[in-house]
Design a protein around this motif. Structure first.
Motif, short mmCIF file in Angstrom:
data_model
loop_
_atom_site.label_atom_id
_atom_site.label_comp_id
_atom_site.label_asym_id
_atom_site.label_seq_id
_atom_site.Cartn_x
_atom_site.Cartn_y
_atom_site.Cartn_z
N ASN A 8 0.87 -1.22 0.04
CA ASN A 8 -0.15 0.02 -0.02
C ASN A 8 0.84 1.29 -0.07
O ASN A 8 1.55 1.38 1.12
CB ASN A 8 -0.86 0.16 1.08
CG ASN A 8 -1.88 1.16 1.15
OD1 ASN A 8 -1.84 2.00 0.34
ND2 ASN A 8 -2.73 1.05 1.85
N LYS A 9 0.72 2.03 -1.04
CA LYS A 9 1.77 3.23 -1.20
C LYS A 9 1.11 4.35 -0.37
O LYS A 9 1.71 5.54 -0.40
CB LYS A 9 2.05 3.50 -2.85
CG LYS A 9 2.80 2.34 -3.38
CD LYS A 9 2.97 2.52 -4.88
CE LYS A 9 3.62 1.46 -5.30
NZ LYS A 9 3.86 1.57 -6.74
N SER A 10 0.19 4.29 0.02
CA SER A 10 -0.35 5.49 1.01
C SER A 10 0.26 5.70 1.99
O SER A 10 0.19 6.81 2.52
CB SER A 10 -2.12 5.41 1.22
OG SER A 10 -2.18 4.40 2.05
N HIS A 11 1.09 4.95 2.62
CA HIS A 11 1.82 5.05 3.83
C HIS A 11 3.16 5.47 3.44
O HIS A 11 4.10 5.61 4.56
CB HIS A 11 2.03 3.52 4.49
CG HIS A 11 0.77 3.15 4.92
ND1 HIS A 11 -0.09 3.71 5.82
CD2 HIS A 11 -0.03 1.97 4.59
CE1 HIS A 11 -1.24 3.04 6.11
NE2 HIS A 11 -1.07 1.96 5.32
N THR A 14 5.17 11.79 1.74
CA THR A 14 4.80 12.52 0.83
C THR A 14 5.48 14.36 0.98
O THR A 14 5.90 14.36 2.24
CB THR A 14 3.37 12.72 0.38
OG1 THR A 14 2.90 13.02 1.71
CG2 THR A 14 2.69 11.32 0.03
N THR A 25 4.87 11.65 -4.07
CA THR A 25 5.05 10.40 -3.05
C THR A 25 6.38 9.87 -3.27
O THR A 25 6.94 9.98 -4.31
CB THR A 25 4.23 9.40 -3.45
OG1 THR A 25 2.65 9.84 -3.39
CG2 THR A 25 4.14 8.30 -2.64
#
Length: 53
Positions: A8-11, A14, A25
């Motif tokens: 999961n790249k949302s973690h 940024t 990101t």
């Protein structure tokens, strides 16, 4: 610091581009110099500075 990340790249960290203000990101190519990365693309790096919102 070399990081291998799959999932999961949302973690990922940024930051905002200094030119256009868009969020960037973390990328593996930027692993060694993430603190010095200021622009999201070559186009933003080459364009003259302007005020971000």
């Amino acid at each position: 610091m070399t990081v291998s990340y799959k999932g999961n790249k949302s973690h990922l960290p940024t930051k905002l581009c200094q030119q256009c203000g868009r969020p960037m990101t973390w990328r593996k190519a930027w692993a060694n110099n993430w603190d010095q990365v200021k622009y999201c693309s070559e186009r933003c790096r080459r364009t003259p500075s302007k005020h971000v919102k």
